[in-house]
Write an enzyme that holds these catalytic residues in place. Sequence first.
Site, short mmCIF file in Angstrom:
data_model
loop_
_atom_site.label_atom_id
_atom_site.label_comp_id
_atom_site.label_asym_id
_atom_site.label_seq_id
_atom_site.Cartn_x
_atom_site.Cartn_y
_atom_site.Cartn_z
N ASP A 1 0.85 -1.20 0.00
CA ASP A 1 0.00 0.00 0.00
C ASP A 1 0.88 1.24 0.00
O ASP A 1 1.89 1.28 0.70
CB ASP A 1 -0.93 0.01 1.22
CG ASP A 1 -2.18 0.82 0.96
OD1 ASP A 1 -3.27 0.24 0.93
OD2 ASP A 1 -2.06 2.05 0.74
N THR B 1 -12.06 1.83 -6.17
CA THR B 1 -12.53 2.56 -7.35
C THR B 1 -13.75 3.38 -6.93
O THR B 1 -14.88 3.05 -7.27
CB THR B 1 -12.92 1.60 -8.49
OG1 THR B 1 -13.82 0.61 -7.97
CG2 THR B 1 -11.72 0.89 -9.07
N LEU C 1 -17.25 -10.31 -1.63
CA LEU C 1 -17.40 -10.34 -0.17
C LEU C 1 -18.25 -9.18 0.33
O LEU C 1 -18.28 -8.10 -0.26
CB LEU C 1 -16.03 -10.34 0.52
CG LEU C 1 -15.14 -9.10 0.56
CD1 LEU C 1 -15.54 -8.12 1.64
CD2 LEU C 1 -13.71 -9.53 0.79
N ASN D 1 -24.15 -6.47 -8.24
CA ASN D 1 -24.50 -5.38 -7.33
C ASN D 1 -25.73 -4.62 -7.80
O ASN D 1 -26.55 -4.18 -7.00
CB ASN D 1 -23.30 -4.44 -7.13
CG ASN D 1 -22.36 -4.96 -6.05
OD1 ASN D 1 -22.60 -6.01 -5.45
ND2 ASN D 1 -21.28 -4.25 -5.81
N PHE E 1 -32.22 -10.00 0.72
CA PHE E 1 -32.19 -8.66 0.11
C PHE E 1 -33.58 -8.15 -0.23
O PHE E 1 -33.79 -7.42 -1.19
CB PHE E 1 -31.24 -8.63 -1.11
CG PHE E 1 -29.85 -8.27 -0.68
CD1 PHE E 1 -29.12 -9.15 0.09
CD2 PHE E 1 -29.30 -7.04 -0.97
CE1 PHE E 1 -27.86 -8.82 0.55
CE2 PHE E 1 -28.05 -6.69 -0.51
CZ PHE E 1 -27.32 -7.59 0.24
N LEU E 2 -34.53 -8.59 0.58
CA LEU E 2 -35.91 -8.14 0.41
C LEU E 2 -36.34 -7.44 1.70
O LEU E 2 -37.51 -7.41 2.03
CB LEU E 2 -36.79 -9.36 0.12
CG LEU E 2 -38.05 -9.15 -0.72
CD1 LEU E 2 -37.71 -8.62 -2.10
CD2 LEU E 2 -38.83 -10.46 -0.84
N CYS F 1 -20.13 0.51 -1.97
CA CYS F 1 -20.24 -0.34 -3.17
C CYS F 1 -21.52 -0.12 -3.95
O CYS F 1 -21.49 0.43 -5.05
CB CYS F 1 -20.10 -1.80 -2.77
SG CYS F 1 -18.55 -2.14 -1.93
#
Length: 440
Positions: A33, A89, A157, A215, A256-257, A267
């Site tokens: 890094d 990003t 992840l 995503n 995811f509901l 993200c």
Amino acid sequence: MVAERISVIGTGYLGATHAACMAELGFDVLGVDVDREKVDQLSAGRLPFYEPGLEEVLNRNLANGRLRFTSDYAAAAEFADIHFVCVGTPQRPDSNAADLTHVTAAVESLAPLLTRPAVVIGKSTVPVGTAAGIAERIAELAPAGSEVGLGWSPEFLREGFGVHDTLHPNRIVIGSDSERVVSTMRELSAAQLAEDIPFLVTDLQTAELVKVSANAFLATKISFINAMAEVSEAAGADVMKLAQALSHDDRIGGKFLGPGLGFGGGCLPKDIRAFMARADELGVEPALSFLSEVDAINQRRRSRTVDLARVLIGGGFAGRRVGVLGAAFKPNSDDIRDSPALEVAATVASLGATVTVYDPEALEKAQQEHPELNYAHSMLEAVRDAEVVLLLTEWGEFRDVDPKQLAKVVAEPRIVDGRNALDPEHWRAHGWTYRALGRP
Ligand code: UGA
């Protein structure tokens, strides 16, 4: 090729987790890094962010010598023949597109040092078409030229489950037209493949697309149920019961509901925006125009939460006391990037309320970003004398709180459950005025 020595470039959420977990799987890993402070911190066994279980993995592998960190790209090129690119990003400040500065810098720093055959595997989330450009750049810059192969292997992840998801991925995708890159990835994945994990080989473009479309799908699913919450509010229906009934159709599924304040983090929001920007460049803008609705539905949940609090408090926020539970974008994380909780808290404060926030892990980061808010070191302290309580991140400790205990310290027992995390009947039975998104 010395398959057991790898470098991981970029040690943020993704890279630090990947580096530590690859060491845990038995590889010799050098994390790289440019941020020396981060390198020093990680080398001393301290994580710059909260991720359950990761600090133990980090320290175990620092102690056994399989994991080290450096700022020196030359050391990475010397040490390893396999290099993972895990830099961030983020969204560009001036547009919806992804900022590729860090990816470009990583490639430009590493490639000129690659004097022997090597494999570079990108894991960062990038706009489709980026990897092909990187392959060309590596061919130009690397002394080993075509002996350096490039692959793209997106990472799926979830923060909060980073160690588990890295050690037990639900699939491994590798995009590459080089057989050597694919077989290297297959070897690296062998420890995980023992568990019969699907291993999918694609071209570079498809691999890049897999990540952003995954995503985009997840964001769409959340906004779909939140759109149903809006309709439920207008119609007097209960979106929680609706979601439950939908989930029994296994073509829909229940994950995811979860209706509520919606998605945030580093993200989903920036990925759907960058995806739209890329579709625009590719001349297929209409194909993804629905994602701007997905984004808009998500943003509307934040203002709706502010409105519910206003209704409960009976008018304006000026001079009123508001207790906020949650600052992180989701539980089990201290990440506050695009956090719906903090946006709601900051909006209420900007309207004149005195807002006190508590979060089990994200206080320090929240304080740096929003010094205008007050912070408390416990739930009870945050809601003391509050005229309304806002539950904005569904940490376990908030879900489990006893409404009787909380009622003793607030000025008025009024709560907005921004995450549909509490049982309305239980809270109402203890004298609370309870409001939630998408429920009567
Ligand atoms: C997301 C994806 O889930 C990962 O697969 C992906 O690797 C990662 O982005 C990434 O691109 O790096 P993450 O941002 O860690 O992971 O968080 P999620 O668990 O996806 O949650 C995102 C947001 O959606 C949170 O704000 C959460 O509160 C919200 N959410 C989630 C809902 O509002 N409702 C739900 O039912 C589920």
